[in-house]
Design a protein around this motif. Sequence first.
Motif, PDB file in Angstrom:
ATOM      1  N   MET A 149     -28.733 -25.353  59.233  1.00 12.83           N
ATOM      2  CA  MET A 149     -28.366 -24.603  60.717  1.00 12.83           C
ATOM      3  C   MET A 149     -26.983 -25.253  61.332  1.00 12.83           C
ATOM      4  SD  MET A 149     -31.555 -22.837  62.613  1.00 12.83           S
ATOM      5  CE  MET A 149     -32.465 -24.427  62.831  1.00 12.83           C
ATOM      6  N   VAL A 150     -27.037 -26.634  61.261  1.00 13.44           N
ATOM      7  CA  VAL A 150     -26.276 -27.286  61.829  1.00 13.44           C
ATOM      8  C   VAL A 150     -24.769 -27.255  61.014  1.00 13.44           C
ATOM      9  CG1 VAL A 150     -25.213 -29.876  62.152  1.00 13.44           C
ATOM     10  CG2 VAL A 150     -27.812 -29.151  62.811  1.00 13.44           C
ATOM     11  N   THR A 151     -25.072 -27.342  59.747  1.00 16.16           N
ATOM     12  CA  THR A 151     -24.074 -27.246  58.673  1.00 16.16           C
ATOM     13  C   THR A 151     -23.225 -25.856  58.870  1.00 16.16           C
ATOM     14  OG1 THR A 151     -25.015 -28.638  57.098  1.00 16.16           O
ATOM     15  CG2 THR A 151     -23.156 -27.161  56.071  1.00 16.16           C
ATOM     16  N   LEU A 152     -23.995 -24.781  59.087  1.00 16.38           N
ATOM     17  CA  LEU A 152     -23.326 -23.428  59.344  1.00 16.38           C
ATOM     18  C   LEU A 152     -22.751 -23.476  60.737  1.00 16.38           C
ATOM     19  CD1 LEU A 152     -26.291 -21.082  58.339  1.00 16.38           C
ATOM     20  CD2 LEU A 152     -24.043 -21.553  56.921  1.00 16.38           C
ATOM     21  N   THR A 166     -13.851 -25.548  54.575  1.00 19.90           N
ATOM     22  CA  THR A 166     -14.590 -24.234  54.093  1.00 19.90           C
ATOM     23  C   THR A 166     -15.391 -24.440  52.883  1.00 19.90           C
ATOM     24  OG1 THR A 166     -13.108 -23.033  55.564  1.00 19.90           O
ATOM     25  CG2 THR A 166     -14.705 -21.748  54.198  1.00 19.90           C
ATOM     26  N   VAL A 167     -14.735 -24.677  51.789  1.00 26.88           N
ATOM     27  CA  VAL A 167     -15.360 -24.539  50.586  1.00 26.88           C
ATOM     28  C   VAL A 167     -16.316 -25.845  50.501  1.00 26.88           C
ATOM     29  CG1 VAL A 167     -14.994 -25.084  48.193  1.00 26.88           C
ATOM     30  CG2 VAL A 167     -13.534 -23.815  49.206  1.00 26.88           C
ATOM     31  N   LEU A 168     -16.217 -27.049  51.290  1.00 27.20           N
ATOM     32  CA  LEU A 168     -16.993 -28.194  51.176  1.00 27.20           C
ATOM     33  C   LEU A 168     -18.325 -27.751  52.084  1.00 27.20           C
ATOM     34  CD1 LEU A 168     -17.540 -31.294  51.121  1.00 27.20           C
ATOM     35  CD2 LEU A 168     -16.637 -31.287  53.231  1.00 27.20           C
ATOM     36  N   GLY A 194     -29.972 -26.944  43.770  1.00 26.20           N
ATOM     37  CA  GLY A 194     -29.728 -27.701  45.060  1.00 26.20           C
ATOM     38  C   GLY A 194     -29.121 -29.011  44.476  1.00 26.20           C
ATOM     39  N   GLY A 195     -29.367 -29.691  43.408  1.00 25.86           N
ATOM     40  CA  GLY A 195     -28.637 -30.885  42.927  1.00 25.86           C
ATOM     41  C   GLY A 195     -27.351 -30.460  42.348  1.00 25.86           C
ATOM     42  N   VAL A 196     -27.188 -29.424  41.616  1.00 24.25           N
ATOM     43  CA  VAL A 196     -25.937 -29.126  41.026  1.00 24.25           C
ATOM     44  C   VAL A 196     -24.998 -28.523  42.212  1.00 24.25           C
ATOM     45  CG1 VAL A 196     -24.817 -27.177  39.951  1.00 24.25           C
ATOM     46  CG2 VAL A 196     -26.693 -28.047  39.002  1.00 24.25           C
ATOM     47  N   PHE A 197     -25.337 -27.969  43.382  1.00 26.13           N
ATOM     48  CA  PHE A 197     -24.392 -27.822  44.431  1.00 26.13           C
ATOM     49  C   PHE A 197     -23.967 -29.024  45.320  1.00 26.13           C
ATOM     50  CE2 PHE A 197     -25.402 -23.084  43.750  1.00 26.13           C
ATOM     51  CZ  PHE A 197     -24.342 -22.646  43.951  1.00 26.13           C
ATOM     52  N   GLY A 198     -25.056 -30.058  45.205  1.00 20.81           N
ATOM     53  CA  GLY A 198     -24.803 -31.191  45.919  1.00 20.81           C
ATOM     54  C   GLY A 198     -23.696 -32.101  45.188  1.00 20.81           C
ATOM     55  N   ILE A 199     -23.809 -31.894  43.817  1.00 22.17           N
ATOM     56  CA  ILE A 199     -22.850 -32.517  43.141  1.00 22.17           C
ATOM     57  C   ILE A 199     -21.521 -31.857  43.439  1.00 22.17           C
ATOM     58  CG2 ILE A 199     -21.769 -33.133  40.866  1.00 22.17           C
ATOM     59  CD1 ILE A 199     -24.752 -33.320  39.885  1.00 22.17           C
ATOM     60  N   ILE A 200     -21.526 -30.545  43.503  1.00 22.56           N
ATOM     61  CA  ILE A 200     -20.016 -30.046  43.673  1.00 22.56           C
ATOM     62  C   ILE A 200     -19.417 -30.498  45.251  1.00 22.56           C
ATOM     63  CG2 ILE A 200     -19.003 -27.796  44.261  1.00 22.56           C
ATOM     64  CD1 ILE A 200     -21.105 -26.390  41.973  1.00 22.56           C
ATOM     65  N   THR A 201     -20.236 -30.587  46.075  1.00 17.55           N
ATOM     66  CA  THR A 201     -19.996 -30.814  47.292  1.00 17.55           C
ATOM     67  C   THR A 201     -19.627 -32.114  47.416  1.00 17.55           C
ATOM     68  OG1 THR A 201     -21.952 -29.313  48.458  1.00 17.55           O
ATOM     69  CG2 THR A 201     -21.144 -31.271  49.682  1.00 17.55           C
ATOM     70  N   ALA A 202     -20.193 -33.238  46.679  1.00 19.70           N
ATOM     71  CA  ALA A 202     -19.634 -34.650  46.757  1.00 19.70           C
ATOM     72  C   ALA A 202     -18.143 -34.597  46.146  1.00 19.70           C
ATOM     73  CB  ALA A 202     -20.481 -35.260  45.858  1.00 19.70           C
ATOM     74  N   PHE A 203     -18.041 -33.861  45.059  1.00 23.63           N
ATOM     75  CA  PHE A 203     -16.538 -33.842  44.458  1.00 23.63           C
ATOM     76  C   PHE A 203     -15.418 -33.492  45.348  1.00 23.63           C
ATOM     77  CE2 PHE A 203     -18.796 -34.950  40.428  1.00 23.63           C
ATOM     78  CZ  PHE A 203     -17.851 -36.130  40.012  1.00 23.63           C
ATOM     79  N   ILE A 204     -16.045 -32.312  46.184  1.00 17.75           N
ATOM     80  CA  ILE A 204     -14.825 -31.801  47.104  1.00 17.75           C
ATOM     81  C   ILE A 204     -14.827 -32.910  48.229  1.00 17.75           C
ATOM     82  CG2 ILE A 204     -14.777 -29.939  48.799  1.00 17.75           C
ATOM     83  CD1 ILE A 204     -16.292 -28.127  47.037  1.00 17.75           C
TER      84      ILE A 204
END
Length: 231
Positions: A149-152, A166-168, A194-204
């Motif tokens: 919720m905080v992230t949203l 926005t993508v991050l 969730g780990g896959v999206f976390g890795i994507i988030t990290a690189f962004i």
Amino acid sequence: MSSLTPEKGHTSTSNNYSPDVEQGGGVPISTTEGPAHRSGIGNPGPMGLFSFASTTFILSMFNVQTRGITHQNVVVGMAIFAGGLTQFIAGMWEFPRGNVFGATAFSSYGAFWMSYATIFIPSSGIMAAYANPDELANAIGIYLVAWLMVTLFFLLAVIRRNIAYTVLLSSLSVAFVCLAAAEFTQNPMVTKAGGVFGIITAFIAYYIGVSELLFAEQSAIFNLPLGAWGR
């Protein structure tokens, strides 16, 4: 999360700017009624972003069970000192710069990482308090939903104004959804998602951090665009 200009890419900052706009993350973030404060403090954004990205990357690699790793405990020290303390300090330094968005985001995620690490410290007694593993999983699931919720809420401040952020935050939101669902369902495949999206988030986050670092260095031979729209 930094005091940059609202143009696509990075250009020099003008002394004349809209009084109802706070410069944040390369885009105008309308979170204050008055002008952003001027200070001699350097941009703490790259430090906060690299700390966030590195901690997220390590935990996410554990979540996808890279090289057979199934325990997350090694991330505890990283979460306390890099993702936690360093990012929290970055948030505190954003306040005198007048960047409410950056200060709130860095401080909040710094607190997230320190609180998350505390769960896995045996002397905290948190995990030992749950005799039923299902109860512990549900409790952690609710904890992750709160941070979703905080992230949203943060996403609302940047959507349609800055492409990179926005993508991050969108990717981070999906990661939180997957990890919370994994706790509720105890499905390891959802944890890996969730780990896959976390890795994507990290690189962004790494990309944005490098972009802001290059912008801060006058000797940089090129800049990385963050992409932004007008109001």
